[in-house]
Design a protein around this motif. Structure first.
Motif, PDB file in Angstrom:
ATOM      1  N   VAL A   1       0.854  -1.182   0.000  1.00 35.86           N
ATOM      2  CA  VAL A   1       0.000   0.000   0.000  1.00 35.86           C
ATOM      3  C   VAL A   1       0.893   1.236   0.000  1.00 35.86           C
ATOM      4  O   VAL A   1       1.992   1.209   0.527  1.00 35.86           O
ATOM      5  CB  VAL A   1      -0.900   0.001   1.250  1.00 35.86           C
ATOM      6  CG1 VAL A   1      -1.867   1.154   1.213  1.00 35.86           C
ATOM      7  CG2 VAL A   1      -1.631  -1.314   1.367  1.00 35.86           C
ATOM      8  N   SER A   2       0.398   2.331  -0.610  1.00 34.47           N
ATOM      9  CA  SER A   2       1.264   3.501  -0.695  1.00 34.47           C
ATOM     10  C   SER A   2       1.477   4.111   0.699  1.00 34.47           C
ATOM     11  O   SER A   2       0.572   4.127   1.526  1.00 34.47           O
ATOM     12  CB  SER A   2       0.660   4.540  -1.632  1.00 34.47           C
ATOM     13  OG  SER A   2      -0.549   4.995  -1.104  1.00 34.47           O
ATOM     14  N   PRO A   3       2.705   4.589   0.945  1.00 37.99           N
ATOM     15  CA  PRO A   3       3.079   5.052   2.282  1.00 37.99           C
ATOM     16  C   PRO A   3       2.131   6.090   2.860  1.00 37.99           C
ATOM     17  O   PRO A   3       1.822   6.061   4.042  1.00 37.99           O
ATOM     18  CB  PRO A   3       4.463   5.667   2.056  1.00 37.99           C
ATOM     19  CG  PRO A   3       4.988   5.007   0.844  1.00 37.99           C
ATOM     20  CD  PRO A   3       3.812   4.677   0.000  1.00 37.99           C
ATOM     21  N   ILE A   4       1.649   7.008   2.022  1.00 38.34           N
ATOM     22  CA  ILE A   4       0.825   8.072   2.571  1.00 38.34           C
ATOM     23  C   ILE A   4      -0.455   7.507   3.184  1.00 38.34           C
ATOM     24  O   ILE A   4      -0.903   7.935   4.246  1.00 38.34           O
ATOM     25  CB  ILE A   4       0.520   9.144   1.495  1.00 38.34           C
ATOM     26  CG1 ILE A   4      -0.102  10.379   2.143  1.00 38.34           C
ATOM     27  CG2 ILE A   4      -0.390   8.626   0.419  1.00 38.34           C
ATOM     28  CD1 ILE A   4      -0.164  11.573   1.223  1.00 38.34           C
TER      29      ILE A   4
ATOM     30  N   ILE B   1      -1.448  12.867 -18.732  1.00 31.86           N
ATOM     31  CA  ILE B   1      -0.251  13.349 -18.046  1.00 31.86           C
ATOM     32  C   ILE B   1       0.061  12.504 -16.831  1.00 31.86           C
ATOM     33  O   ILE B   1       1.206  12.130 -16.576  1.00 31.86           O
ATOM     34  CB  ILE B   1      -0.444  14.822 -17.645  1.00 31.86           C
ATOM     35  CG1 ILE B   1      -0.184  15.678 -18.861  1.00 31.86           C
ATOM     36  CG2 ILE B   1       0.492  15.198 -16.518  1.00 31.86           C
ATOM     37  CD1 ILE B   1      -0.285  17.129 -18.606  1.00 31.86           C
ATOM     38  N   GLY B   2      -0.994  12.185 -16.061  1.00 34.44           N
ATOM     39  CA  GLY B   2      -0.761  11.363 -14.881  1.00 34.44           C
ATOM     40  C   GLY B   2      -0.253   9.993 -15.267  1.00 34.44           C
ATOM     41  O   GLY B   2       0.573   9.407 -14.580  1.00 34.44           O
ATOM     42  N   GLY B   3      -0.757   9.456 -16.381  1.00 35.04           N
ATOM     43  CA  GLY B   3      -0.385   8.112 -16.785  1.00 35.04           C
ATOM     44  C   GLY B   3       1.054   8.019 -17.216  1.00 35.04           C
ATOM     45  O   GLY B   3       1.814   7.181 -16.732  1.00 35.04           O
ATOM     46  N   ASN B   4       1.455   8.902 -18.067  1.00 31.34           N
ATOM     47  CA  ASN B   4       2.838   8.879 -18.513  1.00 31.34           C
ATOM     48  C   ASN B   4       3.211  10.263 -19.022  1.00 31.34           C
ATOM     49  O   ASN B   4       2.858  10.666 -20.117  1.00 31.34           O
ATOM     50  CB  ASN B   4       3.018   7.838 -19.615  1.00 31.34           C
ATOM     51  CG  ASN B   4       4.486   7.651 -19.940  1.00 31.34           C
ATOM     52  OD1 ASN B   4       5.301   8.564 -19.739  1.00 31.34           O
ATOM     53  ND2 ASN B   4       4.828   6.491 -20.440  1.00 31.34           N
TER      54      ASN B   4
ATOM     55  N   ILE C   1      -1.879   7.698  -5.752  1.00 33.82           N
ATOM     56  CA  ILE C   1      -1.221   8.900  -5.238  1.00 33.82           C
ATOM     57  C   ILE C   1      -0.073   9.332  -6.155  1.00 33.82           C
ATOM     58  O   ILE C   1       0.317  10.482  -6.187  1.00 33.82           O
ATOM     59  CB  ILE C   1      -0.730   8.675  -3.790  1.00 33.82           C
ATOM     60  CG1 ILE C   1      -0.319   9.985  -3.122  1.00 33.82           C
ATOM     61  CG2 ILE C   1       0.431   7.710  -3.736  1.00 33.82           C
ATOM     62  CD1 ILE C   1      -1.435  10.750  -2.536  1.00 33.82           C
ATOM     63  N   MET C   2       0.432   8.418  -6.966  1.00 31.64           N
ATOM     64  CA  MET C   2       1.487   8.780  -7.903  1.00 31.64           C
ATOM     65  C   MET C   2       0.917   9.346  -9.205  1.00 31.64           C
ATOM     66  O   MET C   2       1.650   9.739 -10.088  1.00 31.64           O
ATOM     67  CB  MET C   2       2.356   7.564  -8.256  1.00 31.64           C
ATOM     68  CG  MET C   2       2.877   6.810  -7.071  1.00 31.64           C
ATOM     69  SD  MET C   2       3.790   7.896  -5.975  1.00 31.64           S
ATOM     70  CE  MET C   2       5.421   7.318  -6.322  1.00 31.64           C
TER      71      MET C   2
END
Lengths: 349, 319, 326
Positions: free
Chosen positions: B113-116, C193-196, C259-260
């Motif tokens: 799971v992502s850290p945040i 943009i978020g994807g790549n 989140i990324m």
């Protein structure tokens, strides 16, 4: 091998540290005492500097206290520095007091967020010749020279409980308690006193759940009250402690039109609670006048530096008669004030 | 070559400039007491910021760091107030801190799971655990010896807590710069997939990162509880976003891959000097926050302008 | 494509399980009244989460949302006391709120895109500045509804088909955001943009423009959320929203937004908001001991995110197995 070496040197270092620490805090105290002598001279040519530190700045209650404190500064000819943390955080408050010590004030009057956390720093202030008093909430009593209470906690808590029962009109039924935060010492003291009153004198009253935290936010108090009404349909009354909580509770009552069914009593400022008092969603707001508390703190701080001790029944200009307990340093401003729909318009805080 | 100033050096210069400015305009800033004051105030925050930095270098974040500190602080306080010897309670406190870090690290690495999200969950969880243990009350009752950790002087000159901070700053710097683990931390931060394929056991490295951050949090908790003579659920809670800010102000890349101890230390010093100096100047606390925010953005704008200029120079050379 | 909806499905499963448990413990939970209360109580959170979804999809984050909303609340509160009691004034205020939000959000967007400062740092900085200024100007002074124009109070009490206008407002914003994301060029660019980022740039997408847009949109929604907040509490409290940014981010990420960056849906975010709202509501209804409430909340969040991720991993493993088989 490398790791081992690393840890050995680590251990060694700690050993070294542990050995040398204790004796040296004493020498530093001495140097601090030396500094004190020169400080007192500095003060001679200036006005008295009185620092008043609230739990936090930027909430209506402490703003009202600030007004009173600054007014007292003007009236009595002393410099008042009113500064505190922006969050009710003990660590930040300690830092602010440390910075005040560097500023060489004459008196520090503090409303502690966490009494024990201030003990070391207040000791340090005292060692530097600064008079230390507390206001609003008691600090470590072995350090402060004066302890200014707005109210007697026991009497206040009991008064709130009694008022609630009076307004409900019967001494049987279910009630709930809202509080600002679970770890607020003064709120806890009042709640405990209120509970004691209920247990001793009103055995027919049932507390449906433990005190509910509202994070010092009206909106949270509002939502929690809605949940409470739903969970406990027979609820007759709510006691709300901390200034935003009664407003949120009253708002929920107002919206659901339950003014006649559920009684709300709480610790709110008159100006904020006026609209709720008027339509009976909040029955009584019980508090003291925080501006007077600020005024009293500065007035007594000034007297303290001038060597005057407060007397029981003494009359303070713009505040009124004060009560002094037997120990000679616990001052109580007076009885609580009940704000109702009739008188709430008369106050400007 | 003229613009050989690294991010960190610029920060150092800013810290120095602030120090000089405060000395001139803030009365009593340079007095021995005030300098001591600042040295007492800095370590607890500095340690948290260092812990946060290490996590951020891997591209993560640890929102639970202050409650980890609070939990280990509370356990130390509980142990001591029940009469256990100081050393044992400190050890238990550190172990509990490490357990918190392990929980974060485990969920991040093993479940992925992502850290945040993980640390957001554990933040609320740890806060809840402390509340249910303490019922919201503050706990005190430390031995005099314990109080010396945060309040005592070493050789009558430097606060002991400052020594502890310097020690851990050096340790962190060595761990990151000179060890295999440290190199892996940076590699994972810049490209975790590539590091996994080049044979690094990424989950072990990251697990250790969270353990190390929680260890620093526990040390910070020892200093805080000792200094404030109490432990409570909100112990140091205001440091959470500040420590992120200090790490990033110190040049740590929020996406991971870059970050230096020196930078974070400078950033912590900048915060400290500002907060103390502005207090002495009787600037309202609310304005202090505004200035801190402005400095944070200003420094990054300077960095941006500098790299832009640097790029232009390079372009000119090549053309 | 299937695995994408899986994320939303797993949150939906958690919500359903939680709801069943709660209605067994306390039947009040499943009443229409209670559900409307939950929705209404989370309108502000929901509106902000919509904007945050877009920001996070582009790989950014905005921790200044609560501060921006508070700032707009305070300005609108000051104006509310002054404006005449007329419906036109209400629209004017709405426009001012949105504009103010767009400006504040635009500043964030400008710093993030043109100056290339990481979003979290920019918004940390602006958060601290805005909060400081708001507290300095207002001194924390609380404004109550006594001086608000009647028409505003009437607006906040409007109900359509028995449902508060605030809930309708939220759905309107959700549909708007969904439409934006699915059916406009800008929406496709945000996802691209978020994807790549690299390939998106190569196709000729103006990265700066998109970033400024998402932050400005976030600000715009903060303006609307401010109006919703004032209507909801019928008061302006400069401290009332502190800490909300973490809940907003939590709702978005719980709802399956990565989140990324690169992935996220409006439906997912609505589910995330619902999950948080139901947990909060359920604590008292389920009569959980006050001191254990936070433990329960933390555990539910951890369980939810872990469950979601384990599901995802399992799906991935299945996929690879199929590939080997074939």
């Amino acid at each position: 091998m490398k790791k081992l070496k690393f840890f050995v040197s680590l251990l060694f270092l700690f050993g070294l540290l542990a050995g040398c620490v204790s004796q040296n805090s004493a020498t530093s105290n001495k140097s601090a005492n030396n500094g004190q002598a020169s400080e007192t001279k500095n003060d001679a040519n200036g006005k008295l500097k009185i620092a008043v530190v609230p739990k936090l700045v930027g909430i209506p209650y402490f703003n009202a206290a600030e007004k009173g404190a600054l007014q007292a500064g003007k009236d009595l000819g002393v410099d008042v520095i009113y500064t505190g943390p922006t969050e009710a955080d003990a660590a930040q408050q300690v830092k602010i007091i440390e910075d005040l010590i560097s500023q060489k004030v004459d008196v520090i009057a503090v409303a502690p967020n966490d009494p024990a956390s201030l003990t070391p720093v207040l000791k340090k202030a005292k060692e530097q010749g600064i008079k230390v008093i507390d206001w609003d909430t008691p600090a470590d009593q072995s350090i402060v020279e004066l302890s200014i209470h707005q109210i007697d906690d026991e009497i206040y808590g009991r008064h709130i409980a009694k008022t609630l029962i009076e307004k409900i009109g019967t001494d049987k039924g279910e009630i709930a308690i809202l509080t600002g935060g679970l770890s607020a010492a003064n709120l806890n003291a009042w709640i405990d006193a209120a509970k004691k009153e209920l247990e001793e004198n009103y055995p027919g009253i049932k507390l449906v759940t433990d005190k509910i935290a509202t994070d010092e936010k009206q909106q949270v108090a509002y939502q929690k009250t809605l949940d409470l009404i739903k969970s406990y349909p027979n609820l007759k009354g709510i006691m709300a402690f901390s200034t935003p909580a009664p407003l949120g509770a009253a708002q929920a009552i107002q919206e659901k039109g339950l003014q006649n069914k559920i009684t709300v009593v709480g610790t709110a400022l008159p100006k904020d609670s006026k609209p709720f008092l008027e339509d009976q969603s909040l029955d009584v707001a019980i508090l003291w006048e925080p501006n007077k508390l600020g005024y009293l703190t500065v007035a007594l701080a000034k007297d303290l530096v001038e060597g005057k001790k407060p007397q029981d029944g003494q009359n303070i200009d713009n505040v009124g008669k004060i009560e002094v307990k037997e120990d000679g340093k616990t001052v109580i401003m007076g009885p609580p004030t009940d704000f109702t729909a009739e008188n709430a318009g008369n106050y400007d805080f | 070559m003229k613009i050989a100033l690294s991010k960190e050096n610029i920060l150092g210069l800013i810290a120095l400039a602030l120090f000089v400015v405060m000395t001139i305009i803030a009365p009593g800033f340079l007095s021995a007491e005030n300098i001591n004051n600042m040295m007492f105030q800095l370590p607890e925050f500095g340690l948290l910021a260092l812990g946060m930095m290490v996590v951020i270098i891997t591209g993560g974040i640890d929102l639970s760091i202050t409650y980890t500190a609070a939990l280990s602080g509370v356990s130390i306080a509980m142990m001591q107030s029940h009469g256990y010897p100081m050393m044992i309670s400190i050890l238990v406190g550190i172990l509990i801190g490490l357990a918190c870090g392990f929980m974060n690290g485990f969920i991040v690495t093993r479940i992925g799971v992502s850290p945040i999200l993980v640390t957001l969950g554990t933040m609320i969880l740890f806060e809840g655990v402390i509340l249910s243990i303490t019922k919201g009350n503050s706990i005190s009752g430390f031995s005099d010896w314990y109080n010396l950790i945060g309040n005592g002087y070493y050789l009558g000159l430097i606060p002991l807590s400052m020594i502890i901070f310097i020690f851990f700053a050096v340790v962190t710097s060595v761990l990151l710069g000179k060890t295999y683990w440290g190199r892996c931390v940076y590699m994972i931060g810049s490209n975790s997939v590539a590091s996994l394929f080049s044979g690094i056991n990424t989950s072990r490295v990251i697990l250790k990162v969270y353990l190390y951050a929680s260890f620093l949090a526990a040390i910070s908790a020892i200093i805080m509880t000792s200094r404030y003579n109490t432990a409570k659920v909100d112990l140091g809670s205001s440091y959470l976003l500040q420590s992120v800010a200090a790490a990033v102000l110190g040049g740590t890349e929020i996406q991971g891959g870059y970050g230096k101890v020196v930078g974070t230390v400078y950033a912590v010093m900048i915060f400290q000097i500002l907060s103390n100096g502005l207090n002495l100047l009787e600037v309202p606390r609310t304005i202090v926050n505004v200035i801190m925010g402005a400095i944070l953005i200003a420094v990054l704008v300077i960095n941006f302008a500098k790299t832009k200029l640097g790029n232009k120079d390079r372009m000119q050379v090549t053309s | 494509m299937k695995s994408i909806m899986k994320k939303e499905a797993s949150i939906a499963v958690i919500i359903i399980i939680l709801s069943i448990v709660l209605s067994f413990i306390n039947p009040v939970f499943l009443t229409i009244d209670n559900i409307l209360d939950i929705l209404k109580g989370n309108v502000v959170l929901g509106i902000l989460a919509m904007g945050m979804t877009l920001v996070i999809i582009t790989g950014g984050i905005d921790v200044s949302v609560a501060a921006v909303t508070t700032a707009v609340c305070v300005v609108i509160g000051k104006l509310l006391v002054m404006v005449p009691d007329h419906i036109g004034a209400l629209f004017l205020l709405l426009v001012i709120a949105c504009l103010l939000g767009i400006i504040l959000g635009g500043i964030n967007g400008f710093l993030v895109s043109k100056i290339e400062i990481p979003a979290i740092v920019v918004t940390l900085g602006t958060m601290s500045m805005i909060n400081g200024i708001v507290l300095y100007v207002t001194n924390g002074q609380y404004l109550n509804s006594t001086d608000f124009p009647k028409v505003f109070l009437k607006f906040s009490n409007i109900k359509i088909l028995g449902v508060s206008i605030l809930i309708w407002l939220f759905f309107l914003i959700a549909i708007l955001t969904w439409f934006l994301l699915k059916h406009t060029v800008m929406g496709r660019e945000i996802l691209a943009i978020g994807g790549n980022k690299e390939s998106a740039l190569r196709v000729g997408i103006n990265f700066n423009k998109v970033q400024i847009f998402v932050f400005a949109y976030m600000g715009f929604l903060a303006g609307i959320a401010a109006i919703a907040q004032i209507s909801y509490t019928k008061a302006v409290d400069p401290n009332g929203l502190s800490g909300l940014e973490l809940s907003v981010i939590a709702a978005v990420v719980l709802g399956g937004t990565n989140i990324m960056g690169g992935r996220g849906t409006v439906i997912g975010t609505i589910l995330g908001v619902l999950l948080l709202g139901i947990i909060q509501n359920g604590l008292i209804l389920a009569r959980i001991d006050i001191f254990w409430q936070k433990v329960v909340v933390g555990l539910i969040i951890l369980l939810a995110v872990s469950y979601d991720h384990i599901q995802y991993k399992r799906a991935q493993a299945q996929l690879s197995r199929i590939e080997i088989d074939s």
